[in-house]
Design an enzyme around this catalytic site. Structure first.
Site, PDB file in Angstrom:
ATOM      1  N   ARG A 202      -4.010  -7.907  -2.717  1.00 50.86           N
ATOM      2  CA  ARG A 202      -4.870  -8.658  -3.636  1.00 50.86           C
ATOM      3  C   ARG A 202      -6.350  -8.311  -3.455  1.00 50.86           C
ATOM      4  NH1 ARG A 202      -4.478 -14.296  -2.812  1.00 50.86           N
ATOM      5  NH2 ARG A 202      -4.866 -14.579  -5.019  1.00 50.86           N
ATOM      6  N   GLY A 203      -6.627  -7.058  -3.137  1.00 48.74           N
ATOM      7  CA  GLY A 203      -8.014  -6.605  -3.021  1.00 48.74           C
ATOM      8  C   GLY A 203      -8.793  -7.447  -2.026  1.00 48.74           C
ATOM      9  N   GLU A 204      -9.968  -7.910  -2.432  1.00 47.33           N
ATOM     10  CA  GLU A 204     -10.816  -8.669  -1.499  1.00 47.33           C
ATOM     11  C   GLU A 204     -10.234 -10.034  -1.149  1.00 47.33           C
ATOM     12  OE1 GLU A 204     -14.635 -10.048  -3.021  1.00 47.33           O
ATOM     13  OE2 GLU A 204     -13.898  -9.738  -5.055  1.00 47.33           O
ATOM     14  N   GLY A 206      -7.132 -10.341  -0.032  1.00 48.36           N
ATOM     15  CA  GLY A 206      -6.186 -10.141   1.072  1.00 48.36           C
ATOM     16  C   GLY A 206      -4.783  -9.795   0.626  1.00 48.36           C
ATOM     17  N   ASP A 234      -3.285   2.299  -0.040  1.00 48.87           N
ATOM     18  CA  ASP A 234      -2.514   3.288   0.726  1.00 48.87           C
ATOM     19  C   ASP A 234      -2.901   3.254   2.198  1.00 48.87           C
ATOM     20  OD1 ASP A 234      -1.449   4.371  -1.759  1.00 48.87           O
ATOM     21  OD2 ASP A 234      -3.486   5.083  -2.051  1.00 48.87           O
TER      22      ASP A 234
HETATM   23  P1  AMP Z   1      -5.081   3.010  -4.151  1.00 51.08           P
HETATM   24  O1  AMP Z   1      -4.712   2.832  -2.714  1.00 51.08           O
HETATM   25  O2  AMP Z   1      -4.192   2.249  -5.060  1.00 51.08           O
HETATM   26  O3  AMP Z   1      -6.547   2.817  -4.423  1.00 51.08           O
HETATM   27  O4  AMP Z   1      -4.746   4.553  -4.491  1.00 51.08           O
HETATM   28  C1  AMP Z   1      -5.707   5.490  -4.837  1.00 51.08           C
HETATM   29  C2  AMP Z   1      -5.119   6.880  -4.858  1.00 51.08           C
HETATM   30  O5  AMP Z   1      -3.983   6.936  -5.740  1.00 51.08           O
HETATM   31  C3  AMP Z   1      -6.121   7.887  -5.395  1.00 51.08           C
HETATM   32  O6  AMP Z   1      -6.612   8.684  -4.351  1.00 51.08           O
HETATM   33  C4  AMP Z   1      -5.361   8.701  -6.457  1.00 51.08           C
HETATM   34  O7  AMP Z   1      -5.416  10.086  -6.251  1.00 51.08           O
HETATM   35  C5  AMP Z   1      -3.931   8.206  -6.371  1.00 51.08           C
HETATM   36  N1  AMP Z   1      -3.332   8.016  -7.704  1.00 51.08           N
HETATM   37  C6  AMP Z   1      -3.953   7.593  -8.834  1.00 51.08           C
HETATM   38  N2  AMP Z   1      -3.081   7.537  -9.871  1.00 51.08           N
HETATM   39  C7  AMP Z   1      -1.870   7.929  -9.374  1.00 51.08           C
HETATM   40  C8  AMP Z   1      -0.558   8.062  -9.936  1.00 51.08           C
HETATM   41  N3  AMP Z   1      -0.308   7.801 -11.220  1.00 51.08           N
HETATM   42  N4  AMP Z   1       0.445   8.452  -9.104  1.00 51.08           N
HETATM   43  C9  AMP Z   1       0.200   8.700  -7.807  1.00 51.08           C
HETATM   44  N5  AMP Z   1      -0.999   8.612  -7.215  1.00 51.08           N
HETATM   45  C10 AMP Z   1      -2.036   8.221  -7.979  1.00 51.08           C
END
Ligand code: AMP
Length: 304
Positions: A202-204, A206, A234
């Protein structure tokens, strides 16, 4: 224990109110594996194109990440462009160029197939399934996804969600996938598909971790400076799975501690663009922030 991860290794072009990065290193598997590498060995399954600089591969290897499963094929590397407004919780995707991802056929090196921990990071759900089918007897499988795949491949994604132990997903994406506005009801629906646990980012605000019977909540670490939330999810997942693979403790208590390690790792990642903060992060900083997190969330038992 080591983790196998499949996901994207990408070029990102990101704009936040605090700056802009063009064609910087990104991708779900890049953030995940870098974060997890602070806790355990990581083996990467991903694809890049001919344009991907060797220095990025050298960086991953410098974190002790096994890149034997990182394929380089003709074509251009996956490219994502996104923008954040002052509300840093939600990225607006401006462009997604799948490029080499469209021709990617993940073939796991033999040494990856006995992995006990598997993370299916955000990538085409058909590719997530192909990787899952090649790992013989994993002890724990978790997955992530995002709006792009929820709208383009809902059925393939549903199959993935039915075949993993833990689903890690953003709040907005849990709502989008289920069509349910109430987060608790959305969580129940996803768990009913067959996974044991759902972790909602949930972003900021948590993280919430649901089972059919329990809910655990952890705040995000309150930071004065947030520059770029890209990869926070990620990086969270990398800390969460990395800690689990390190300890092998899959009890409720162990999972709660893993949630806090994930939150600690995400809190570092947002302090700078791309993977810049992760590149200079030291383990003693992780320990110190974990201790601050404990102070942040501890309170006395009821006394009246
Ligand atoms: P997040 O942790 O959700 O902010 O993921 C960001 C990362 O997801 C970025 O570095 C993108 O390169 C990658 N990303 C964005 N769109 C996609 C997608 N459709 N499929 C897989 N990876 C993606």
């Amino acid at each position: 224990m080591s983790i196998v991860v499949v996901g994207t290794v990408a070029f990102d072009t990101v704009e936040t109110p605090f700056g802009r990065g063009e064609n910087v290193l990104g991708g779900s598997a890049t953030y995940f594996s870098t974060s997890a590498s602070f806790f355990t060995d990581v083996s990467l399954v991903a694809v890049v194109g001919e344009d991907f600089p060797e220095e990025h591969v050298t960086f991953l290897q410098s974190r002790n990440i096994d890149t034997v499963g990182l394929q380089r094929i003709p074509g251009k590397t996956f490219h994502w462009s996104g923008r954040y407004g002052y509300d840093l919780n939600e990225a607006q995707t401006l462009d997604t160029q799948l490029n080499v991802l469209m021709d990617f056929k993940p073939v796991l090196p033999e040494s990856y197939r006995d992995a006990e921990y598997l993370f299916l990071a955000n990538i085409d759900p058909d590719l997530q399934m192909q990787v899952l089918e090649q790992v013989r007897k994993p002890k724990l499988v978790a997955c992530d996804t995002m709006n792009f795949w929820i709208s383009s491949k809902p059925e393939a994604l549903k199959k993935v969600l039915q075949n993993v132990d833990i689903v890690v997903i953003n709040e907005g994406e849990a709502r989008q996938f289920t069509g349910e506005a109430n987060l608790v009801k959305a969580a129940r629906q996803i768990i009913a598909l067959g996974c044991k646990r759902l972790v909602v980012k949930r972003g900021e605000y948590g993280v919430l971790m649901f089972t059919a019977e329990t809910v655990f909540a952890a705040p995000a670490y309150p930071l004065e400076e947030v520059f770029d939330p890209t990869g926070a999810g990620d990086t969270f997942a990398g800390g969460f799975m990395g800690y689990l693979a390190n300890t092998g403790d899959l009890s409720e208590e162990g999972l709660r501690q893993a949630i806090v390690f994930g939150s600690v790792m995400a809190s570092f990642n947002v302090e700078d663009f791309s993977l810049n903060r992760m590149k200079r992060l030291e383990y003693k900083e992780i320990q110190a922030r974990f201790a601050s997190f404990k102070v942040l969330t501890s309170f006395r038992d009821i006394s009246i």
